[in-house]
Design an enzyme around this catalytic site. Sequence first.
Site, PDB file in Angstrom:
ATOM      1  N   PHE A 167       0.848  -1.197   0.000  1.00  0.00           N
ATOM      2  CA  PHE A 167       0.000   0.000   0.000  1.00  0.00           C
ATOM      3  C   PHE A 167       0.891   1.259   0.000  1.00  0.00           C
ATOM      4  CE2 PHE A 167      -2.805   3.119   2.064  1.00  0.00           C
ATOM      5  CZ  PHE A 167      -3.950   2.951   1.293  1.00  0.00           C
TER       6      PHE A 167
ATOM      7  N   ASP B   7       0.838  -5.552   7.842  1.00  0.00           N
ATOM      8  CA  ASP B   7      -0.296  -4.634   7.744  1.00  0.00           C
ATOM      9  C   ASP B   7      -1.550  -5.468   7.487  1.00  0.00           C
ATOM     10  OD1 ASP B   7      -2.263  -2.771   7.017  1.00  0.00           O
ATOM     11  OD2 ASP B   7      -0.749  -1.370   6.271  1.00  0.00           O
TER      12      ASP B   7
ATOM     13  N   TYR C 268     -11.875   0.725   9.837  1.00  0.00           N
ATOM     14  CA  TYR C 268     -12.998   1.258   9.048  1.00  0.00           C
ATOM     15  C   TYR C 268     -13.310   0.444   7.798  1.00  0.00           C
ATOM     16  CZ  TYR C 268      -9.026   3.610   6.729  1.00  0.00           C
ATOM     17  OH  TYR C 268      -7.835   3.879   6.126  1.00  0.00           O
ATOM     18  N   LYS C 269     -12.509  -0.596   7.520  1.00  0.00           N
ATOM     19  CA  LYS C 269     -12.777  -1.434   6.346  1.00  0.00           C
ATOM     20  C   LYS C 269     -13.691  -2.592   6.762  1.00  0.00           C
ATOM     21  CE  LYS C 269      -8.671   0.247   4.068  1.00  0.00           C
ATOM     22  NZ  LYS C 269      -7.233   0.129   3.841  1.00  0.00           N
TER      23      LYS C 269
ATOM     24  N   ARG D 101     -12.346  -3.120  -8.442  1.00  0.00           N
ATOM     25  CA  ARG D 101     -12.226  -3.920  -7.234  1.00  0.00           C
ATOM     26  C   ARG D 101     -13.608  -4.140  -6.627  1.00  0.00           C
ATOM     27  NH1 ARG D 101      -8.431  -1.781  -2.336  1.00  0.00           N
ATOM     28  NH2 ARG D 101     -10.191  -0.365  -2.153  1.00  0.00           N
TER      29      ARG D 101
HETATM   30  C1  LIG Z   1      -6.392   1.264   3.864  1.00  0.00           C
HETATM   31  C2  LIG Z   1      -4.966   0.960   4.161  1.00  0.00           C
HETATM   32  C3  LIG Z   1      -4.177   1.851   4.898  1.00  0.00           C
HETATM   33  C4  LIG Z   1      -4.743   3.170   5.324  1.00  0.00           C
HETATM   34  O1  LIG Z   1      -3.959   3.822   6.245  1.00  0.00           O
HETATM   35  P1  LIG Z   1      -4.540   5.153   6.941  1.00  0.00           P
HETATM   36  O2  LIG Z   1      -3.457   5.589   7.807  1.00  0.00           O
HETATM   37  O3  LIG Z   1      -5.811   4.763   7.636  1.00  0.00           O
HETATM   38  O4  LIG Z   1      -4.869   6.119   5.843  1.00  0.00           O
HETATM   39  C5  LIG Z   1      -2.879   1.479   5.191  1.00  0.00           C
HETATM   40  N1  LIG Z   1      -2.374   0.298   4.753  1.00  0.00           N
HETATM   41  C6  LIG Z   1      -3.112  -0.565   4.028  1.00  0.00           C
HETATM   42  C7  LIG Z   1      -2.524  -1.861   3.585  1.00  0.00           C
HETATM   43  C8  LIG Z   1      -4.414  -0.260   3.688  1.00  0.00           C
HETATM   44  O5  LIG Z   1      -5.146  -1.083   2.948  1.00  0.00           O
END
Ligand SMILES: *Cc1c(COP(=O)(O)O)cnc(C)c1O
Length: 412
Positions: A125, A198, A223-224, A372
């Site tokens: 990411f 992560d 939040y996901k 997606r």
């Molecule tokens: C959604 C996501 C994030 C988001 O990080 P934020 O700090 O909440 O913006 C980070 N890493 C991965 C792998 C994600 O899918």
Amino acid sequence: MTDFLARARELDAADALAPFRERFVIPDEELVYLDGNSLGRLPVSTRERLHRAIDEWGADLIRGWDRWITLSREVGDVLATGVLEAAPGEVVLSDSTSVNLYKLAVAACAARPGRRVIVTDDDNFPSDRYILQGLADELRVVKTDIDLGVSTEAVREVLDDDVALVSLSHVAYRSGALADMAAVTAAVHEVGALVLWDLSHSAGAVRVPLRSARVDLAVGCTYKHLNAGPGAPAFLYVRSDLQRDLRQPIWGWFGQRDQFDMGAVYDPVDSIDRFQVGTPPVLGAYAALEGARLTAEAGIGAIAEKGTALGAFAIEMSDAWLAPHGFALASPRAGIRRGGHVTLHHSRAWQLSQALRAAGVVPDFRTPDRLRLGFGALYTRFVDVYAGLTRLREIAASGSHLEFPEKHARVT
Ligand SMILES: *Cc1c(COP(=O)(O)O)cnc(C)c1O
């Protein structure tokens, strides 16, 4: 020819998780929501809990902190035991995923003095890649297949005793490919390095075997798939035997021993709390509590199994109906190698995603040309997958997507 609609109805009728859909606020039954992997739906209990929390603020004022002060740990324990296969005291809610990744990566590198290298992969990411770029003396980037994810062999090839930390995503954000957490973690430990996973796309979607894989460190979003709402605080995990030896770089008062003694010198507590920094966002923490509880109640095993089945159904429909219109699968085909979403490649993916939204189906678009489709297992029905893919076929067959702009919007 397969009757996909009849199949979808049969699968829904046999779905043990089907009753959980009623636990969510669904104001528009017609909307086909296939983006729960970006922002999960609102649980009914969360709406109620947040109303109550606001009233507690109004009535209790500062006295509310007697309760709120331990909320981040309370949520952490529900995540540890009900979602992440960890132990109480190993998880805490804190900051954002990006900030937690920074904190734990710096702590890990400091615990491996003399080792200069951090390893990640080229399809991790963006926030993860940027943060690691910003702090690594040397960043080693494993090449991945963007549809199949990071392979254990490719990680093994770059490991040696200069490596302090390996930081990867468990479920790849674009393809949904699931990394082999146990095998990668074991390989990292063989060279004496630490691993930081992560879990943003895993938590609440798939099994996360932190204990059996002996994972060192992890971070992730709520939040996901955990349905805690926009901007809800993230979580971090540190294996209990490592906590005392790790020092994170942001020395805030929420990590301090006897916090309200307001001592002169930073002296972090010997627990997961040392990875907290400052005042937690209480409303978001309550939302994370409800989301985590709902997931724990349904059971992560059942959720993962249904997520895999929803994905398999989407792939089967896509093979039969969408492939003739220029779509190709951009995720691993095998269910055991996928997380909670499925990605399709199409050269006009951005226009197709806009046309789908206009037709009442919400997917998302990811560069360079991927559509997606996320399947929040607690509220997505097989008939939703059917409806979404049926509309996608109609759009692709008619060419109506070609009327939408080619230029990308700010948020995709
Ligand atoms: C959604 C996501 C994030 C988001 O990080 P934020 O700090 O909440 O913006 C980070 N890493 C991965 C792998 C994600 O899918």
